[in-house]
Write a protein that holds these residues in place. Sequence first.
Motif, PDB file in Angstrom:
ATOM      1  N   MET A 122       0.719  -1.329  -0.058  1.00 15.44           N
ATOM      2  CA  MET A 122       0.020  -0.424   0.135  1.00 15.44           C
ATOM      3  C   MET A 122       0.702   1.910  -0.023  1.00 15.44           C
ATOM      4  O   MET A 122       1.752   1.304   0.807  1.00 15.44           O
ATOM      5  CB  MET A 122      -0.531  -0.115   1.397  1.00 15.44           C
TER       6      MET A 122
ATOM      7  N   SER B 262      -1.172  -5.761   4.161  1.00 13.38           N
ATOM      8  CA  SER B 262      -1.750  -5.824   2.831  1.00 13.38           C
ATOM      9  C   SER B 262      -0.915  -6.190   2.135  1.00 13.38           C
ATOM     10  O   SER B 262      -1.543  -6.209   0.925  1.00 13.38           O
ATOM     11  CB  SER B 262      -2.783  -4.381   2.765  1.00 13.38           C
TER      12      SER B 262
ATOM     13  N   SER C 154     -12.803   1.311   5.014  1.00 15.47           N
ATOM     14  CA  SER C 154     -11.368   0.948   4.849  1.00 15.47           C
ATOM     15  C   SER C 154     -11.062   0.063   3.739  1.00 15.47           C
ATOM     16  O   SER C 154      -9.809  -0.442   4.078  1.00 15.47           O
ATOM     17  CB  SER C 154     -11.351  -0.070   6.356  1.00 15.47           C
TER      18      SER C 154
ATOM     19  N   HIS D 102      -9.445  -1.278   0.035  1.00 17.73           N
ATOM     20  CA  HIS D 102      -8.175  -0.285  -0.415  1.00 17.73           C
ATOM     21  C   HIS D 102      -8.937   0.326  -1.758  1.00 17.73           C
ATOM     22  O   HIS D 102     -10.585  -0.531  -1.692  1.00 17.73           O
ATOM     23  CB  HIS D 102      -7.846  -1.527  -1.669  1.00 17.73           C
TER      24      HIS D 102
ATOM     25  N   THR E 134     -13.754  -6.278   2.645  1.00 15.88           N
ATOM     26  CA  THR E 134     -12.247  -7.746   2.572  1.00 15.88           C
ATOM     27  C   THR E 134     -12.308  -8.248   4.131  1.00 15.88           C
ATOM     28  O   THR E 134     -12.864  -7.832   5.032  1.00 15.88           O
ATOM     29  CB  THR E 134     -11.174  -6.615   2.464  1.00 15.88           C
TER      30      THR E 134
ATOM     31  N   ASN F 133     -10.637  -7.684   7.677  1.00 14.77           N
ATOM     32  CA  ASN F 133     -10.751  -6.241   6.938  1.00 14.77           C
ATOM     33  C   ASN F 133      -9.039  -5.627   6.817  1.00 14.77           C
ATOM     34  O   ASN F 133      -8.404  -5.969   6.863  1.00 14.77           O
ATOM     35  CB  ASN F 133     -11.723  -5.695   7.313  1.00 14.77           C
ATOM     36  N   THR F 134      -9.208  -4.401   6.623  1.00 12.79           N
ATOM     37  CA  THR F 134      -7.831  -4.093   6.246  1.00 12.79           C
ATOM     38  C   THR F 134      -7.021  -3.204   7.964  1.00 12.79           C
ATOM     39  O   THR F 134      -6.550  -2.753   7.706  1.00 12.79           O
ATOM     40  CB  THR F 134      -7.669  -2.485   5.413  1.00 12.79           C
ATOM     41  N   CYS F 135      -8.035  -3.806   8.908  1.00 12.84           N
ATOM     42  CA  CYS F 135      -7.686  -3.632   9.637  1.00 12.84           C
ATOM     43  C   CYS F 135      -7.091  -4.275  10.596  1.00 12.84           C
ATOM     44  O   CYS F 135      -6.538  -4.783  12.089  1.00 12.84           O
ATOM     45  CB  CYS F 135      -8.467  -2.527  11.064  1.00 12.84           C
TER      46      CYS F 135
ATOM     47  N   ASN G  37      -6.343 -10.527   1.688  1.00  8.95           N
ATOM     48  CA  ASN G  37      -6.022 -10.991   3.176  1.00  8.95           C
ATOM     49  C   ASN G  37      -6.528 -12.940   3.544  1.00  8.95           C
ATOM     50  O   ASN G  37      -6.537 -12.626   4.588  1.00  8.95           O
ATOM     51  CB  ASN G  37      -6.239 -10.216   4.402  1.00  8.95           C
TER      52      ASN G  37
ATOM     53  N   THR H 160       3.079  -0.684   5.933  1.00 11.27           N
ATOM     54  CA  THR H 160       2.179   0.073   5.584  1.00 11.27           C
ATOM     55  C   THR H 160       1.892   1.028   6.642  1.00 11.27           C
ATOM     56  O   THR H 160       1.764   1.432   7.496  1.00 11.27           O
ATOM     57  CB  THR H 160       1.576  -0.759   5.225  1.00 11.27           C
TER      58      THR H 160
ATOM     59  N   PRO I 160      -5.109   1.491   6.887  1.00  7.53           N
ATOM     60  CA  PRO I 160      -6.376   2.102   5.853  1.00  7.53           C
ATOM     61  C   PRO I 160      -6.273   3.880   6.003  1.00  7.53           C
ATOM     62  O   PRO I 160      -6.170   3.964   7.836  1.00  7.53           O
ATOM     63  CB  PRO I 160      -7.058   1.434   6.550  1.00  7.53           C
TER      64      PRO I 160
ATOM     65  N   HIS J 217      -4.837   4.144  -5.159  1.00  7.05           N
ATOM     66  CA  HIS J 217      -5.336   4.968  -3.420  1.00  7.05           C
ATOM     67  C   HIS J 217      -5.431   6.172  -2.931  1.00  7.05           C
ATOM     68  O   HIS J 217      -5.290   6.277  -2.103  1.00  7.05           O
ATOM     69  CB  HIS J 217      -3.979   3.566  -3.457  1.00  7.05           C
TER      70      HIS J 217
END
Lengths: 550, 448
Positions: free
Chosen positions: A1, A100, A193, A195, A239, A242-244, A271, A465, A469, B315
């Motif tokens: 990311m 991620s 959150s 991508h 996701t 998730n991205t957390c 993930n 990263t 997020p 992004h």
Amino acid sequence: MLMTKGRPAQAVALTAEGRRTFTSNRGLSIEEGLIFEIGRPEVTGVDLEEPAPFEHRLGACERESAIGLPGLSEPEAVRHYVRLSQKNYSIDAGIYPLGSCTMKHNPRLDEAMARLPGFADIHPLQPQSTVAGALELIHELSRWLVVLTGMEAVAMSPKAGAHGEACGMMAIKAALLARGEAATRRIVLVPESAHGTNPATATRIGFEVRSVPARADGTLDVAEVKARLDDSVAAIMLTNPNTCGLFERDIALIAEAVHEAGGYFYCDGANLNAIMGKCRPGDLGVDAMHINLHKTFSTPHGGGGPGAGPVVLSSRLARFAPVPFLRRDEAGLQLVEHAQEALDHDDLGPARSKVVSGKPGSTFPHPALEAFGRLTAFHGQMGMFVRALAYMLSHGADGLRQAAEDAVLSANYIRASLRDLLSQPFGDHACMHEVLFDDHWLKGAGVSTLDFAKAMIDEGFHPMTIYFPLVAHGAMLIEPTESESKASLDLFIATIRDLAHSVRDGDTERFQHAPSLAPRRRLDETRAARTPVLKWTKQGAALPSPSPRR
Amino acid sequence: MRYLPLTSEDRADMLARIGVGSIDDLFAEIPAGMRLGDLLDLPRHKGELEVERLLRGLASQNVTAGSVPFFLGAGAYKHHIPASVDHLIQRSEFLTSYTPYQPEIAQGTLQAIFEFQTQVAALTAMDVANASMYDGSTATAEAVLMAHRITGRREAVLSGGLHPHYAEVVRTTSRMTGDEVVTLAPDVLAREDLCACVTEATSCVVVQSPDVFGNLRDIAPLAARCREKGALLIAVFTEAVSLGLVKPPGEMGADIVVGEGQSIGNPLGFGGPYVGLFAARQQYLRQMPGRLCGETVDAEGRRAFVLTLSTREQHIKRDKATSNICTNSGLCALAFAIHMTLLGEKGLRRLASINHAHTIDLADRLETVPGVEVLNETFFNELTIRVPGDAADVVERLAARGVLGGVPVSRLLPGQGLDDLVLVAVTETVSEADRAAFVERLEEVVRC
């Protein structure tokens, strides 16, 4: 990311340290000019025979101008690229904890297998009778992916994660077209959150994005989803984990609600590494999910690709998978390259079902009775398929599950080892394969997330990263993967702790000018964007080069 | 398990630090009914030797291009790749690094991308090139979307000489967004009148040269027509080596140039991974998809490279991005750049000349085969030939005689009445003996 915030607006002032050298080299850190500065047009590193004189058959299209390409002899070329390579960090050299991104070890066996001439030196359009082994390999990989995810079918051709997202969302669009609801179901729900590729993909397929906020613990509330569901909703893109770094514990309820409202559930499979062998997306109600072979199944990242993004599909969507696909019948595996194309936008009608004549039960890996079209010229990323299958065969069902467990264990070990010093945006709970910190603990210290990351570079680590997020302020997302030994994790943890103590002690010097020991210090990114120089030109070669060669 | 460094003791220590009793406590958030108790029904782990044996077994069932006289093209070409290319791209620091998001420790990748962008711009005679796309076909679809953004129009015209799979990729994307696509009939002899198809509604015209049938096309008149009507001209190539000998699209007025870069540095690989090349005029820079690498300085004033103009990308811009692309074809682009650096101007021109000379030779030889006809007036290294009877059958029978003799057009365009045509490509890897064998076997096959 990619981090998106905290970039310095201007180059940071230089602290005078380190003496100058004549060459600008610093020991093994060697400066290297551009090929356009060191090459010459009359030099070549490839010996080719002069062809016999011929009368060209190019019509009016013969090239008259010079191309402007320099050449290097082989020793010069090897040296050039070796020197460049030495300016890169890599997973082979150290932990690469990008949340991620799942930067795990890339087995060299996989590289060797992908280079077997039987896989690397075959043409996608050879007679099928001459590529039986290649088709069998794709079929076997498909089987692994389908079993691992508990889904009905898999579309193998997508070339990367975002391409896979497009594939899944196109299958959803095709299903809606077939239901006659494409014009009315235009909304795709995407959590904050997510991508960036998720909303970008949905828009690209002609959907509108509506955001769903997370609740205080970082996960999605089924009530928030339900409040947004009606007959205008085509799908949710979620996701999980998730991205957390958290497992969406309401996922089955969310899937059920979305299905009840007539929508589809797209899962971003970035993930998957956390859950392979522990649970199956098919059991969670997922309709489509891409699998990043370059993350979970360890095909190397190559400095930005190539990847591969096969998409597993539920029984609700399998019939819409794109061409090409494999069909097993009495004669063996057949590569089906042409479902009848339905060119009318409003009619993806049943006419095309006659193209695939096999019994539905015999059409593994997917029936694709109403294929929505084609995503790429050929059959997908074969080179990545070989590597991924080698990786899966090596691990087996037991090893893949152990890898997921070790990845989750390592992330939690980092969490438990840093929780007293760093802050977590959603409290201290078990995470999956990545652990999320924010910058609350840096408040008032004069050190930003970016500064902290850059100081890690001086300590010989690739940063985690950062600033993703977006739901966490000044996010630091750490994904160690299963590839790190305990000693490696301990050194990483000790380093972060040491840096954190410096923050607490007010030693901002260590951060503000970092990195000072890398091949380059912080870059003037504003200048790069304001006056873009995207290629070398003779006139434009005005920037100071450190090399005396010039 | 050779890839997993943690020992049972390590795991126990780590669980203790975390403060949980077992690994399953860390998976407690997965609803109980969905947690897998048993291992999935897949084989257990294997040693290197066993994996290698299995995969070698599959590999051995395929007929490799290098083992027979080989004449397939149609978007993927067998060229010799210098040994140093594969050696260099397997350097750990290139192979196992991520996208260069921390430029201070990724200058190697970034400088290589900057050089790649410059090479692609030079080759196509365009102002700017990006850091790569997945492949030529997806680059083409992206170019059409970019043209729609620039012109505000939604109709693309596809030449009948465009690779049918590329056309299908464009149509698939357009079908999803409701954009119009006008696809011209297969144009074997390059006689279509594209200029007549350009109207005030046209966003872009997509034309390939050398086209899928091998013909070269002077697109300058079409470029003029597009300019007159406010449409953009998208030029496509699938054989990058051709640009060593053929007038570059930028000199003929193309607005966007996309192509397949596989030919340079990358193996056939059964169709992937390949590398999409994408170049455009400067004025369209901010509508380009994909990553761009730019030059700047670091805090000490030293030249350095960095990914830039990322406000176009997903992004940052999320649903307003110019594309959803993230991962591209970095390592394939590096292979392209290294091979191109080794070739240089001199090497590329010579390589292109050899390809062309060998193809002329084969075309001359084929003229002597009764019943076989070469249809091209112009070509670079690929021909369309007419054979008596069913071309797919001819190709199968050639394969049975140990010659991979080309791509039957019906494989790309079924049901179009083009069943007696074969696409035949000739590169520097095709020896004189191979050409002779092809003609001899073809004579046998068409005779019986």
